[in-house]
Design an enzyme around this catalytic site. Structure first.
Site, PDB file in Angstrom:
ATOM      1  N   LEU A   1      21.338  34.868 -17.578  1.00  0.00           N
ATOM      2  CA  LEU A   1      20.561  34.462 -18.300  1.00  0.00           C
ATOM      3  C   LEU A   1      20.924  34.783 -19.920  1.00  0.00           C
ATOM      4  O   LEU A   1      21.008  35.958 -20.030  1.00  0.00           O
ATOM      5  CB  LEU A   1      19.138  34.522 -18.120  1.00  0.00           C
ATOM      6  CG  LEU A   1      18.798  33.914 -16.659  1.00  0.00           C
ATOM      7  CD1 LEU A   1      17.478  34.348 -16.281  1.00  0.00           C
ATOM      8  CD2 LEU A   1      18.897  32.605 -16.366  1.00  0.00           C
ATOM      9  N   HIS A   2      20.503  34.002 -20.927  1.00  0.00           N
ATOM     10  CA  HIS A   2      20.442  34.147 -22.148  1.00  0.00           C
ATOM     11  C   HIS A   2      19.347  33.613 -22.805  1.00  0.00           C
ATOM     12  O   HIS A   2      18.362  32.748 -22.329  1.00  0.00           O
ATOM     13  CB  HIS A   2      21.807  33.830 -22.949  1.00  0.00           C
ATOM     14  CG  HIS A   2      22.248  32.571 -22.437  1.00  0.00           C
ATOM     15  ND1 HIS A   2      21.332  31.343 -23.000  1.00  0.00           N
ATOM     16  CD2 HIS A   2      23.230  32.241 -21.848  1.00  0.00           C
ATOM     17  CE1 HIS A   2      22.298  30.312 -22.654  1.00  0.00           C
ATOM     18  NE2 HIS A   2      23.175  30.596 -21.906  1.00  0.00           N
TER      19      HIS A   2
ATOM     20  N   HIS B   1      18.430  29.833 -21.997  1.00  0.00           N
ATOM     21  CA  HIS B   1      17.796  29.653 -20.480  1.00  0.00           C
ATOM     22  C   HIS B   1      16.303  30.088 -20.864  1.00  0.00           C
ATOM     23  O   HIS B   1      15.464  29.206 -20.396  1.00  0.00           O
ATOM     24  CB  HIS B   1      18.379  30.481 -19.551  1.00  0.00           C
ATOM     25  CG  HIS B   1      19.539  30.266 -18.934  1.00  0.00           C
ATOM     26  ND1 HIS B   1      20.745  31.283 -19.453  1.00  0.00           N
ATOM     27  CD2 HIS B   1      20.246  29.340 -18.409  1.00  0.00           C
ATOM     28  CE1 HIS B   1      21.880  30.723 -19.071  1.00  0.00           C
ATOM     29  NE2 HIS B   1      21.627  29.603 -18.398  1.00  0.00           N
TER      30      HIS B   1
ATOM     31  N   GLY C   1      18.465  21.730 -20.971  1.00  0.00           N
ATOM     32  CA  GLY C   1      18.737  21.946 -22.294  1.00  0.00           C
ATOM     33  C   GLY C   1      19.594  20.937 -22.893  1.00  0.00           C
ATOM     34  O   GLY C   1      20.698  20.491 -22.120  1.00  0.00           O
ATOM     35  N   GLN C   2      19.690  20.642 -24.149  1.00  0.00           N
ATOM     36  CA  GLN C   2      20.403  19.714 -24.833  1.00  0.00           C
ATOM     37  C   GLN C   2      21.850  20.170 -24.812  1.00  0.00           C
ATOM     38  O   GLN C   2      22.923  19.432 -25.084  1.00  0.00           O
ATOM     39  CB  GLN C   2      19.832  19.357 -26.339  1.00  0.00           C
ATOM     40  CG  GLN C   2      20.547  18.230 -27.020  1.00  0.00           C
ATOM     41  CD  GLN C   2      20.621  16.967 -26.354  1.00  0.00           C
ATOM     42  OE1 GLN C   2      19.942  16.441 -25.591  1.00  0.00           O
ATOM     43  NE2 GLN C   2      22.000  16.290 -26.708  1.00  0.00           N
ATOM     44  N   LYS C   3      22.148  21.456 -24.774  1.00  0.00           N
ATOM     45  CA  LYS C   3      23.570  22.101 -24.854  1.00  0.00           C
ATOM     46  C   LYS C   3      24.543  21.124 -24.035  1.00  0.00           C
ATOM     47  O   LYS C   3      25.587  20.897 -24.163  1.00  0.00           O
ATOM     48  CB  LYS C   3      23.470  23.426 -24.484  1.00  0.00           C
ATOM     49  CG  LYS C   3      24.544  24.104 -23.820  1.00  0.00           C
ATOM     50  CD  LYS C   3      25.349  24.755 -24.899  1.00  0.00           C
ATOM     51  CE  LYS C   3      26.683  25.330 -24.469  1.00  0.00           C
ATOM     52  NZ  LYS C   3      26.966  25.716 -23.387  1.00  0.00           N
TER      53      LYS C   3
ATOM     54  N   GLN D   1      25.113  16.055 -19.078  1.00  0.00           N
ATOM     55  CA  GLN D   1      24.133  16.643 -17.950  1.00  0.00           C
ATOM     56  C   GLN D   1      22.742  15.886 -17.859  1.00  0.00           C
ATOM     57  O   GLN D   1      22.334  15.455 -17.036  1.00  0.00           O
ATOM     58  CB  GLN D   1      24.058  17.880 -17.562  1.00  0.00           C
ATOM     59  CG  GLN D   1      23.496  18.441 -16.476  1.00  0.00           C
ATOM     60  CD  GLN D   1      23.431  19.915 -16.461  1.00  0.00           C
ATOM     61  OE1 GLN D   1      24.385  20.331 -15.953  1.00  0.00           O
ATOM     62  NE2 GLN D   1      22.633  20.802 -16.988  1.00  0.00           N
TER      63      GLN D   1
ATOM     64  N   GLY E   1      22.123  31.337 -13.710  1.00  0.00           N
ATOM     65  CA  GLY E   1      21.870  32.929 -14.137  1.00  0.00           C
ATOM     66  C   GLY E   1      22.740  33.037 -14.965  1.00  0.00           C
ATOM     67  O   GLY E   1      23.202  32.442 -15.794  1.00  0.00           O
TER      68      GLY E   1
ATOM     69  N   SER F   1      25.949  30.567 -24.337  1.00  0.00           N
ATOM     70  CA  SER F   1      26.347  30.246 -22.971  1.00  0.00           C
ATOM     71  C   SER F   1      26.741  31.471 -22.256  1.00  0.00           C
ATOM     72  O   SER F   1      27.181  32.626 -22.870  1.00  0.00           O
ATOM     73  CB  SER F   1      27.706  29.259 -23.454  1.00  0.00           C
ATOM     74  OG  SER F   1      28.445  29.256 -22.095  1.00  0.00           O
TER      75      SER F   1
END
Ligand code: AMP
Length: 286
Positions: A33-34, A37, A147-149, A153, A31, A185
């Site tokens: 969100l930006h 996301h 996400g590649q961010k 993960q 959550g 982020s």
């Protein structure tokens, strides 16, 4: 958009779609969100018939001294954003729905969880993998969007999906950034104006490192020390790590070859920022 809070409601909401063999896409989030996301949500909308988003701040992936309590939350705002994106189902389970009293089962991806961020956040990936495994069982999507961010993960979850035979495809979306290069982020809201103005140095250092590798730099230690110097010189950021690893195995590199992942983690005050680039390096002709 249907908002569901329990696994029972979720399964009911998805029953018809599943019966009609519609392609179900899933975007797990915590959550606040930006655009990062939303890029995953948009990819999901493009690639699937039904888009499910979850919002769950997973306490089990936060260490005892980490920011679970102050992690930013705003469900109303998030829901409004997701309605605009035409999301079909928003799943917002409670803690007790995910981890009922007496909960005992965990999923651990060995080795991959003890390098990079995992080295400094013991138990973090165990928490991430466990909750994503549970969410995959709840939603049973055809595709999961990540996400590649969060580069580590992605690798850890890919391994979990492969090792445990989850019948799901994994789609990885590129890092979405502010105009100045700072990776978006949820935690960026905690940066002071000074930290926020200095934080883009992370991306600038990564871009310059990438360029110098593409121009022929071959030394891992030179690349790492270049990035460290740049960040220390031009910001108040305190480096946690700068690492050059194989992007698929996360093992440290002695020689720059293959798919190189440069990953960094830097504290600005209490805020821990991560960023990364992947550099595919062609083998030299001998
Ligand atoms: P989080 O809410 O931080 O758990 O993130 C949920 C998903 O959004 C994860 O797959 C993240 O990698 C992804 N994500 C977060 N920030 C970004 C970003 N700036 N660009 C692309 N994906 C992101």
């Amino acid at each position: 958009m249907i908002i569901v809070k329990t696994v029972h409601q979720l399964r009911k909401a998805l029953k018809e779609a599943r019966f009609n063999k519609r392609k179900i896409g899933f975007v797990p989030t915590m959550g606040y969100l930006h655009e990062g996301h939303l890029s995953l949500v948009r990819a999901c909308k493009r690639g699937c018939d039904v888009c499910v988003v979850s919002i769950f701040v997973n306490q089990k992936q936060f260490g005892p001294r980490e920011d679970y309590d102050r992690y930013p939350r705003d469900i109303r705002r998030d829901a409004t954003m997701l309605v605009k994106e035409n999301v079909d189902i928003l799943f917002i389970p409670s803690n007790i729905e995910i981890y009922p009293n007496g909960y005992l089962t965990y999923v651990d991806v060995e080795n991959l969880d003890s390098v990079l961020c995992g080295k400094y956040r013991p138990g973090h990936f165990k928490g991430v993998v466990t909750v994503v495994a549970k969410l995959l069982n709840m939603v049973q999507p055809d595709v999961i969007y990540l996400g590649q961010k969060d580069a580590q993960q992605v690798v850890v979850l890919s391994k979990m999906v492969a090792d445990l035979n989850f019948p799901v495809r994994l789609r990885v979306c590129p890092i979405i950034r502010e105009k100045n290069g700072l990776a978006k982020s949820s935690r960026n809201v905690f940066l002071t104006p000074q930290e926020r103005s200095q934080a883009p140095i992370l991306f600038q250092a990564l871009v310059q490192a990438k360029r110098s590798i593409q121009n022929g730099e071959e030394s891992v230690s030179k690349i790492i020390s270049f990035i460290k110097k740049k960040i220390t010189r031009f910001s108040v950021g305190k480096i946690q790590y700068v690492a050059c690893v194989n992007a698929n195995t996360l093992q440290p590199l002695k020689v720059l070859e293959g798919r190189v992942l440069i990953a960094i983690s830097v504290f600005f005050g209490k805020v821990r920022l991560i960023d990364n680039v992947i550099i595919p390096i062609k083998k030299k002709k001998s």
